[in-house]
Design an enzyme around this catalytic site. Structure first.
Site, short mmCIF file in Angstrom:
data_model
loop_
_atom_site.label_atom_id
_atom_site.label_comp_id
_atom_site.label_asym_id
_atom_site.label_seq_id
_atom_site.Cartn_x
_atom_site.Cartn_y
_atom_site.Cartn_z
CG LEU A 1 52.23 30.62 37.11
CD1 LEU A 1 53.02 31.72 37.80
CD2 LEU A 1 53.16 29.82 36.20
N GLY B 1 47.73 36.46 32.75
CA GLY B 1 46.73 37.26 32.03
C GLY B 1 45.91 38.18 32.91
CD GLU C 1 44.63 45.43 36.08
OE1 GLU C 1 44.62 45.90 37.23
OE2 GLU C 1 43.97 45.88 35.15
CE LYS D 1 44.98 35.73 48.38
NZ LYS D 1 43.59 36.14 48.02
CG ASP E 1 38.92 50.87 49.07
OD1 ASP E 1 39.26 49.73 49.46
OD2 ASP E 1 39.69 51.85 49.08
CE1 TYR F 1 48.16 37.39 47.67
CE2 TYR F 1 49.60 35.54 47.14
CZ TYR F 1 48.41 36.24 46.96
OH TYR F 1 47.47 35.76 46.07
NE ARG G 1 41.46 49.20 38.51
CZ ARG G 1 42.23 48.30 37.92
NH1 ARG G 1 43.12 48.68 37.04
NH2 ARG G 1 42.11 47.02 38.22
P1 NDP Z 1 44.01 41.39 39.52
O1 NDP Z 1 45.03 42.34 40.07
O2 NDP Z 1 43.86 41.27 38.05
O3 NDP Z 1 42.58 41.74 40.13
C1 NDP Z 1 42.42 42.15 41.46
C2 NDP Z 1 41.08 42.83 41.62
O4 NDP Z 1 40.93 43.22 42.99
C3 NDP Z 1 40.94 44.07 40.77
O5 NDP Z 1 39.67 44.05 40.17
C4 NDP Z 1 41.03 45.21 41.77
O6 NDP Z 1 40.17 46.26 41.32
C5 NDP Z 1 40.45 44.54 43.01
N1 NDP Z 1 40.84 45.20 44.25
C6 NDP Z 1 42.09 45.37 44.74
N2 NDP Z 1 42.03 46.07 45.89
C7 NDP Z 1 40.71 46.33 46.12
C8 NDP Z 1 40.00 47.03 47.12
N3 NDP Z 1 40.63 47.64 48.13
N4 NDP Z 1 38.66 47.11 47.04
C9 NDP Z 1 38.01 46.54 46.02
N5 NDP Z 1 38.61 45.86 45.03
C10 NDP Z 1 39.96 45.79 45.09
O7 NDP Z 1 44.35 40.00 40.19
P2 NDP Z 1 43.78 38.51 39.97
O8 NDP Z 1 42.51 38.53 39.22
O9 NDP Z 1 44.90 37.67 39.49
O10 NDP Z 1 43.53 38.10 41.49
C11 NDP Z 1 42.24 37.99 42.07
C12 NDP Z 1 42.35 37.25 43.38
O11 NDP Z 1 42.92 35.97 43.16
C13 NDP Z 1 43.23 37.91 44.44
O12 NDP Z 1 42.63 37.72 45.70
C14 NDP Z 1 44.54 37.16 44.34
O13 NDP Z 1 45.26 37.18 45.55
C15 NDP Z 1 44.03 35.77 44.02
N6 NDP Z 1 44.98 34.88 43.37
C16 NDP Z 1 45.62 35.26 42.20
C17 NDP Z 1 46.50 34.39 41.59
C18 NDP Z 1 47.28 34.75 40.37
O14 NDP Z 1 48.32 34.10 40.11
N7 NDP Z 1 46.84 35.72 39.57
C19 NDP Z 1 46.72 33.04 42.12
C20 NDP Z 1 46.03 32.77 43.35
C21 NDP Z 1 45.17 33.65 43.91
P3 NDP Z 1 40.36 47.82 41.58
O15 NDP Z 1 41.83 48.11 41.48
O16 NDP Z 1 39.56 48.44 40.48
O17 NDP Z 1 39.76 48.07 42.93
C1 8X3 Z 2 49.25 33.90 43.61
C2 8X3 Z 2 50.10 32.69 43.41
O1 8X3 Z 2 52.47 31.77 43.66
O2 8X3 Z 2 52.23 34.12 43.06
O3 8X3 Z 2 48.48 33.78 44.74
O4 8X3 Z 2 51.76 33.38 45.29
S1 8X3 Z 2 51.71 33.03 43.89
#
Ligand code: NDP
Ligand code: 8X3
Length: 248
Positions: free
Chosen positions: A179, A182, A184, A151, A54, A147, A33
């Site tokens: 967990l 804040g 997306e 990981k 992407d 998922y 984005r």
């Molecule tokens: P968000 O959804 O807030 O952020 C995800 C980011 O990934 C966005 O910036 C999105 O940007 C980008 N993204 C998704 N698909 C693509 C793509 N094809 N190419 C490039 N960028 C991409 O999630 P979080 O910040 O919470 O998560 C970040 C990471 O941490 C992830 O890998 C998630 O699995 C991991 N994680 C999250 C946890 C949680 O509870 N939130 C816990 C553990 C791990 P855009 O759409 O603009 O491309």
């Molecule tokens: C995100 C944590 O517990 O939603 O990776 O899978 S959980």
């Protein structure tokens, strides 16, 4: 340092971009984005270079990186943060397209980004790759199916990189949070169902994106003789339950 962060348009990646720039580093902020990245660039100034990318478009990765301005070419830290979960349905009711998207983003994209950046790090004898894992990669839960498996792949890929990178000076780390609120993440997982997404965090104090950003900056700032292999982080409100036993 020059830090390339994938998924920098939201959540952890956006918070990391702010923290690294505030700590005096330069950040290449990559995501799909453009408008989100543009807003971050106008907030953070010349310390941030927005990069429309992407990670599932793997054929574009080498050329997009090769087209970086010369003064941004030397990537010291790659944070493979772009990732997503889609759905919480049992495996037999899940969408195969969702599974493919998770594998394409969380694994194939991450592997291609690493493959593109690693040779220059090895040639320089210095570099760090931080991969975002998850507690879902270590502990199964209903609906976690692909998922969690993506990981778990991240965990083992990171450790195997370490084995290959022996003697090169290049470091690799998995950061595996539980967990976190804040961001997306749950809106994406529940496909825009705001109330289902909000329920995930109801009456909890989850980890924040800022907590993750500070941890990432800490890992990247450690002396070069230290490698953090793996960090698992949970909020205090989250812990373990027993095994599920189905009784007839
Ligand atoms: P968000 O959804 O807030 O952020 C995800 C980011 O990934 C966005 O910036 C999105 O940007 C980008 N993204 C998704 N698909 C693509 C793509 N094809 N190419 C490039 N960028 C991409 O999630 P979080 O910040 O919470 O998560 C970040 C990471 O941490 C992830 O890998 C998630 O699995 C991991 N994680 C999250 C946890 C949680 O509870 N939130 C816990 C553990 C791990 P855009 O759409 O603009 O491309
Ligand atoms: C995100 C944590 O517990 O939603 O990776 O899978 S959980």
């Amino acid at each position: 340092m020059i830090v390339l962060i994938t998924g920098a348009s939201s959540g952890f990646g956006e918070a990391m971009a702010r923290s690294f720039v505030k700590n005096g580093h330069r950040v290449i902020a990559a995501a799909r984005r453009q408008e989100k990245l543009a807003a971050l660039a106008s907030e953070l100034g010349s310390g941030l270079l927005p990069l429309t990318l992407d990670v599932t478009d793997v054929d574009s990765i080498p050329s997009v990186l090769a087209a970086l301005p010369p003064e941004w070419q030397q990537i010291d830290v790659l944070v493979n943060n772009a990732g997503l979960a889609l759905g919480v349905t049992p495996a037999h009711q899940s969408s195969l397209a969702d599974w493919d998207t998770m594998i394409a983003t969380n694994n194939r994209g991450l592997v291609h980004m690493t493959h593109a950046v690693l040779p220059a790090m090895v040639a320089r004898g210095s570099g760090l790759v931080i991969n975002l894992g998850s507690t879902a990669g270590a502990y199964p839960y209903p609906g976690g199916n692909v998922y969690g498996a993506t990981k778990a792949f991240v965990d083992q890929f990171t450790l195997n990189l370490r084995a290959d990178l022996a003697g090169t000076g290049v470091r690799t780390t998995t950061l595996a949070p539980g967990l976190c609120g804040g961001t997306e993440f749950s809106q994406v997982r529940y496909k825009g169902d705001e109330s289902a997404a909000a329920n995930v965090y109801q009456n909890t104090t989850p980890i924040t994106a800022q907590d993750i950003a500070e941890t990432t900056c800490w890992i990247a700032g450690l002396p070069k003789h230290i490698n953090i292999n793996y960090i698992e982080m949970m909020p205090v409100c989250q812990t373990f339950a027993g095994f599920a036993i189905h009784r007839s």
